[in-house]
Design an enzyme around this catalytic site. Structure first.
Site, short mmCIF file in Angstrom:
data_model
loop_
_atom_site.label_atom_id
_atom_site.label_comp_id
_atom_site.label_asym_id
_atom_site.label_seq_id
_atom_site.Cartn_x
_atom_site.Cartn_y
_atom_site.Cartn_z
N SER A 1 0.84 -1.20 0.00
CA SER A 1 0.00 0.00 0.00
C SER A 1 0.87 1.25 0.00
CB SER A 1 -0.89 0.01 1.24
OG SER A 1 -0.09 0.31 2.38
N LYS A 2 0.20 2.36 -0.26
CA LYS A 2 0.88 3.64 -0.26
C LYS A 2 1.54 3.88 1.11
CE LYS A 2 -0.83 7.91 -0.06
NZ LYS A 2 -1.90 8.68 0.27
N ARG A 3 0.84 3.48 2.17
CA ARG A 3 1.37 3.66 3.53
C ARG A 3 2.67 2.88 3.74
NH1 ARG A 3 -1.56 7.01 4.85
NH2 ARG A 3 -3.79 7.01 5.18
#
Ligand code: GLU
Length: 504
Positions: A260-262
């Protein structure tokens, strides 16, 4: 005769483009090129509530930077347009109505408040075969009343009526035979109250009307496949149904779940193709481009996340990928992302490209630091330092001393074992170098070594200080080459300045 290969990338323009999306584009592109087919870009923007300013333009920029240019589609022309679904609004209604007339879909008049109440009353409420007879829809309201509600303009949606006790089967080119029990699938909305289709209806209608032959998309769309397959059948288009291929996920480095982006923020690497700033929250995410990747490297590393050609080869040109790509060799399981490996691909591509090919990228990096130099000078330098560069900004770190004199020195290195005797050596070196007219690295080295031996100082003891004087630190290519390239005047000035600094 096999039908023409027509594949599509169909993004919803709602934010930055995840590298998983870039890989979907790449596999579509490779398959189209390999089969002399068409690669189409369709913008799926029917969910107006998720509209994000600038997101469509961003997708076009990503495609351009990656060099994965569509043959047809939004921004590229073609005979099957418009390619932006919001501009096709009127096309879908008749198909939704046809499904209602056939008994495969129904009108639902539940208000947002009705739905909210149900969700509060029933944990994990789903609008499906178990609950639909408790709701306000054309299965529970008498026919005439339904007609009057519609005539009065009562807000309503059209939902698919999932069949009971059926299995939906299909063959996935990557996963093989897949089946879904219709009990597990809810009655998805097909047409919304604003007359816009949902993704489920629009994707099927458009894949049909645009004569799509193969659908390559991320694994996250697999649960939607039974809805789509039923729609293809109900609309009577079975014979034209595309072949399906759900691509494996790109996983977090530890393999636990989708990247994910996180994860990128947490672990310090980009997850999007290009920088993206959310226009509403101003939240920023960095891109591969701006981090200093070559598009060739990103394409290459993404091709290998989920595919290989059965050999040990890892570096592939686009033409090699087009020639060798095969769906049979796409893995079913997710592919773990490895940032060090990603950087390795970039370093290999930097080595592989010629100075001429690297020139525009390096010019950009240097221009950001206000350095502008002649192309020929830059090309010489690129060849000298490219082996040491992993990311494009490394070209600055590895070459700034060719353009500007050092602002600071690695004093520890400069002073290590420093002595007055060595100071005298460099003073004399200035006068000796001053007499050289043919300023050539080999001659400079000879003069340097002769002087060292005349003074009975080991050359090895002098090389490091000399390097630090010219570049500021313990790095860079062969030091006499550096002296040759920066020229006589700069070399002498830098030695003199460093000697002053050491005295301080
Ligand atoms: N609009 C969908 C997306 O945002 C497309 C999925 C598909 O390819 O069917 O990815």
């Amino acid at each position: 005769m096999d039908k023409e290969v027509r594949v599509r990338f169909a993004p919803s323009p709602t934010g930055g483009l995840h590298i998983g999306g870039v890989r979907t584009i790449l596999f579509n592109y490779l398959f189209a090129k390999q089969n002399n087919g068409k690669f189409i870009l369709r913008i799926e923007d029917t969910d107006q509530s998720r509209f994000v300013q600038g997101a469509e333009e961003y997708i076009l920029n990503c495609l351009e930077w990656c060099g994965l240019t569509p043959d047809e589609g939004q921004g590229f022309g073609g005979n099957f347009g418009p390619y932006r679904q919001s501009e096709r609004k009127n096309i879908y209604i008749k198909y939704a109505q046809q499904l209602v007339a056939q008994g495969h879909a129904y009108y639902a008049f539940d208000t947002p408040v009705d739905l909210e109440n149900k969700r509060n009353a029933i944990p994990n409420f789903q609008y499906n075969q178990a609950t639909r007879l408790q709701m306000r829809n054309s299965m529970t309201i008498p026919h005439e009343a339904v007609q009057s509600l519609i005539n009065e303009g009562a807000p309503h949606v059209i939902r698919i009526k999932m069949p009971e006790n059926e299995n939906v089967y299909f063959n996935d080119l990557i996963r093989g035979d897949v089946s879904f029990d219709t009990h597990q699938v809810d009655d998805k909305v097909l047409l919304k109250a604003d007359g816009m289709p949902t993704y489920h209806l629009a994707v099927v209608v458009d894949d049909y009307l645009m004569k799509i032959s193969h659908v390559f998309r991320g694994e996250e769309w697999l649960p939607s496949a039974p809805v789509h397959i039923l729609l293809w059948k109900y609309l009577g288009w079975d014979n034209d149904m595309p072949k399906w291929a759900h691509l494996p996920l790109i996983l977090k480095p530890d393999g636990k779940g989708k990247l994910s982006k996180r994860d990128g923020e947490r672990l310090g690497f980009p997850v999007f193709a290009l920088d993206w700033t959310d226009p509403k929250t101003q939240e920023k995410a960095t891109g591969y481009k701006e981090t200093g990747f070559l598009p060739q490297a990103l394409n290459n590393l993404l091709a290998l996340l989920g595919w290989n050609d059965s050999t040990e080869q890892e570096i592939f040109t686009m033409q090699e990928l087009v020639d060798k790509f095969s769906l049979e060799r796409v893995h079913k399981g997710g592919a773990k992302f490895d940032w060090d490996k990603a950087k390795w691909f970039n370093a290999e591509w930097i080595k592989k490209l010629s100075a001429e090919e690297l020139l525009p990228y390096v010019k950009d990096v240097l221009a950001n630091k206000n350095i502008n130099a002649k192309d020929d000078y830059l090309k010489t330098i690129i060849d000298l330092v490219k082996e040491r560069c992993v990311l494009l900004p490394d070209f600055y770190a590895q070459s700034h001393f060719f353009f500007t004199e050092p602002k600071t020195y690695d004093m520890d290195a400069l002073k290590s074992k420093w002595s007055d005797e060595k100071g005298l050596f460099f003073n004399d070196l200035i006068s000796q170098f001053n007499q050289i007219n043919n300023w050539d690295g080999v001659d400079l080295e000879n003069v340097f070594k002769e002087l060292a031996s005349a003074k009975a100082i080991k050359v090895g003891e002098l090389m490091l200080p000399f390097r630090v004087m010219l570049v500021g630190g313990k790095f860079g290519p062969q030091v006499f080459l550096i002296a040759e390239i920066i020229g006589k005047q700069q070399t002498l000035a830098r030695i003199a300045k460093a000697l002053e600094t050491i005295k301080l």
